[in-house]
Write an enzyme that holds these catalytic residues in place. Sequence first.
Site, PDB file in Angstrom:
ATOM      1  N   ARG A  66       0.842  -1.209   0.000  1.00  0.00           N
ATOM      2  CA  ARG A  66       0.000   0.000   0.000  1.00  0.00           C
ATOM      3  C   ARG A  66       0.874   1.256   0.000  1.00  0.00           C
ATOM      4  NH1 ARG A  66      -2.322  -3.599  -0.103  1.00  0.00           N
ATOM      5  NH2 ARG A  66      -2.406  -2.845  -2.232  1.00  0.00           N
ATOM      6  N   ASN A  99      -8.911   8.338   5.939  1.00  0.00           N
ATOM      7  CA  ASN A  99      -7.936   7.806   4.982  1.00  0.00           C
ATOM      8  C   ASN A  99      -6.532   7.797   5.586  1.00  0.00           C
ATOM      9  OD1 ASN A  99     -10.090   7.660   3.233  1.00  0.00           O
ATOM     10  ND2 ASN A  99      -9.618   9.607   2.232  1.00  0.00           N
ATOM     11  N   HIS A 116      -7.766   7.542  11.530  1.00  0.00           N
ATOM     12  CA  HIS A 116      -7.444   6.118  11.429  1.00  0.00           C
ATOM     13  C   HIS A 116      -5.955   5.901  11.212  1.00  0.00           C
ATOM     14  CE1 HIS A 116     -11.836   4.920  10.277  1.00  0.00           C
ATOM     15  NE2 HIS A 116     -11.711   5.351  11.516  1.00  0.00           N
ATOM     16  N   SER A 184     -18.800   5.648   3.288  1.00  0.00           N
ATOM     17  CA  SER A 184     -20.047   4.866   3.362  1.00  0.00           C
ATOM     18  C   SER A 184     -20.714   5.063   4.716  1.00  0.00           C
ATOM     19  CB  SER A 184     -19.727   3.380   3.151  1.00  0.00           C
ATOM     20  OG  SER A 184     -18.853   2.925   4.190  1.00  0.00           O
TER      21      SER A 184
HETATM   22  N1  APR Z   1     -16.517  10.046  -5.467  1.00  0.00           N
HETATM   23  C1  APR Z   1     -17.343  10.066  -4.385  1.00  0.00           C
HETATM   24  N2  APR Z   1     -17.633   8.967  -3.655  1.00  0.00           N
HETATM   25  C2  APR Z   1     -17.064   7.805  -4.029  1.00  0.00           C
HETATM   26  C3  APR Z   1     -16.203   7.697  -5.150  1.00  0.00           C
HETATM   27  C4  APR Z   1     -15.934   8.889  -5.874  1.00  0.00           C
HETATM   28  N3  APR Z   1     -15.129   8.889  -6.948  1.00  0.00           N
HETATM   29  N4  APR Z   1     -15.815   6.387  -5.271  1.00  0.00           N
HETATM   30  C5  APR Z   1     -16.413   5.718  -4.256  1.00  0.00           C
HETATM   31  N5  APR Z   1     -17.163   6.558  -3.531  1.00  0.00           N
HETATM   32  C6  APR Z   1     -17.958   6.253  -2.329  1.00  0.00           C
HETATM   33  C7  APR Z   1     -18.560   4.861  -2.321  1.00  0.00           C
HETATM   34  O1  APR Z   1     -19.860   4.905  -2.889  1.00  0.00           O
HETATM   35  C8  APR Z   1     -18.608   4.538  -0.826  1.00  0.00           C
HETATM   36  O2  APR Z   1     -19.862   4.899  -0.261  1.00  0.00           O
HETATM   37  O3  APR Z   1     -17.055   6.279  -1.242  1.00  0.00           O
HETATM   38  C9  APR Z   1     -17.513   5.412  -0.206  1.00  0.00           C
HETATM   39  C10 APR Z   1     -16.323   4.613   0.305  1.00  0.00           C
HETATM   40  O4  APR Z   1     -16.785   3.797   1.345  1.00  0.00           O
HETATM   41  P1  APR Z   1     -15.800   2.726   2.000  1.00  0.00           P
HETATM   42  O5  APR Z   1     -15.134   1.951   0.938  1.00  0.00           O
HETATM   43  O6  APR Z   1     -16.612   2.023   3.063  1.00  0.00           O
HETATM   44  O7  APR Z   1     -14.671   3.584   2.710  1.00  0.00           O
HETATM   45  P2  APR Z   1     -14.771   4.422   4.037  1.00  0.00           P
HETATM   46  O8  APR Z   1     -16.164   4.928   4.272  1.00  0.00           O
HETATM   47  O9  APR Z   1     -13.696   5.430   3.991  1.00  0.00           O
HETATM   48  O10 APR Z   1     -14.413   3.333   5.159  1.00  0.00           O
HETATM   49  C11 APR Z   1     -14.297   3.816   6.496  1.00  0.00           C
HETATM   50  O11 APR Z   1     -13.692   1.606   7.259  1.00  0.00           O
HETATM   51  O12 APR Z   1     -12.525  -0.194   6.508  1.00  0.00           O
HETATM   52  C12 APR Z   1     -12.524   0.813   7.447  1.00  0.00           C
HETATM   53  O13 APR Z   1     -10.744   1.932   8.466  1.00  0.00           O
HETATM   54  C13 APR Z   1     -11.338   1.672   7.229  1.00  0.00           C
HETATM   55  O14 APR Z   1     -11.180   4.071   7.048  1.00  0.00           O
HETATM   56  C14 APR Z   1     -11.925   2.941   6.639  1.00  0.00           C
HETATM   57  C15 APR Z   1     -13.310   2.966   7.239  1.00  0.00           C
END
Ligand code: APR
Length: 245
Positions: A66, A99, A116, A184
């Site tokens: 990563r 992030n 995080h 999310s």
């Molecule tokens: N623009 C806007 N939104 C986007 C894009 C984009 N280009 N691409 C993806 N998304 C949205 C997706 O629809 C999703 O709802 O970003 C969100 C990412 O969600 P996750 O993958 O769950 O990531 P995140 O919410 O940051 O996770 C939170 O969970 O796994 C743990 O510690 C980890 O920090 C992470 C935490």
Amino acid sequence: MVNLIENIKVNSRIFVLSGAGLDAESNIKTFRASEGLWEGHDVYSVAHPDGWAKDRDLVNSFYNERRRHLLSSSVKPNDAHYALAELDKYFEVNIITQNISDLQNRAGSKSVIQMHGSLLEVFCENDRSHVYKWEKDLTTKDLCVECGGSQRVNVVWFSEPVLHLEKIQKLAASSDLFVSIGTSNQVFPANSLVTMFKQMNKPTVELNLEKTVNSELFDYGIYDKPATKSVVELKDSLIKNILEN
Ligand code: APR
């Protein structure tokens, strides 16, 4: 959206919560796009203390991959990161990010809080206050220079407390606008912040590629475009609003 942000004046305090969706257009995969696997790994084997206890080499090699990707020429800040950094010229912006990349810092934002942790830091398991910037591969042979303790990547794993929570809650309590971008909203306590702003009767905006579990809690949302468009749109509205009033 205009009436929502009409009270956001010059130097108003804006609280931004960002997630993996903000980094997605910088060639960094999100977490939940691939059925609970993170880059092909069960998250509990690479993002939980039990996984670390079971196989340190696997966990180190996962984060080394990563880290190398993050520092490669294929990964750089995108227009959404730069739009958020531009807001610093007009408002007091605090970016609380889930992030572990440094892309928001690279884009030039003044205040970035990584709740995080950071892929580019390690800490000593003997003494958590021994934290170091780290840009190369980490192995179990790399011991703390201050006390000789074993080191691990400075990333908050499942079952561990997030970093800077008190400071984050204080900032939330004194902010004028809450903006959630590219998350999310599935992970506590990040996903409880919108409720704090609603209780304070402060405006809340969600920018995401799709609706989330928290969407009905937000006053306003943009779901039909990626962050590189929606964040620029919000930035332009905020600046237009103060230049015209
Ligand atoms: N623009 C806007 N939104 C986007 C894009 C984009 N280009 N691409 C993806 N998304 C949205 C997706 O629809 C999703 O709802 O970003 C969100 C990412 O969600 P996750 O993958 O769950 O990531 P995140 O919410 O940051 O996770 C939170 O969970 O796994 C743990 O510690 C980890 O920090 C992470 C935490």
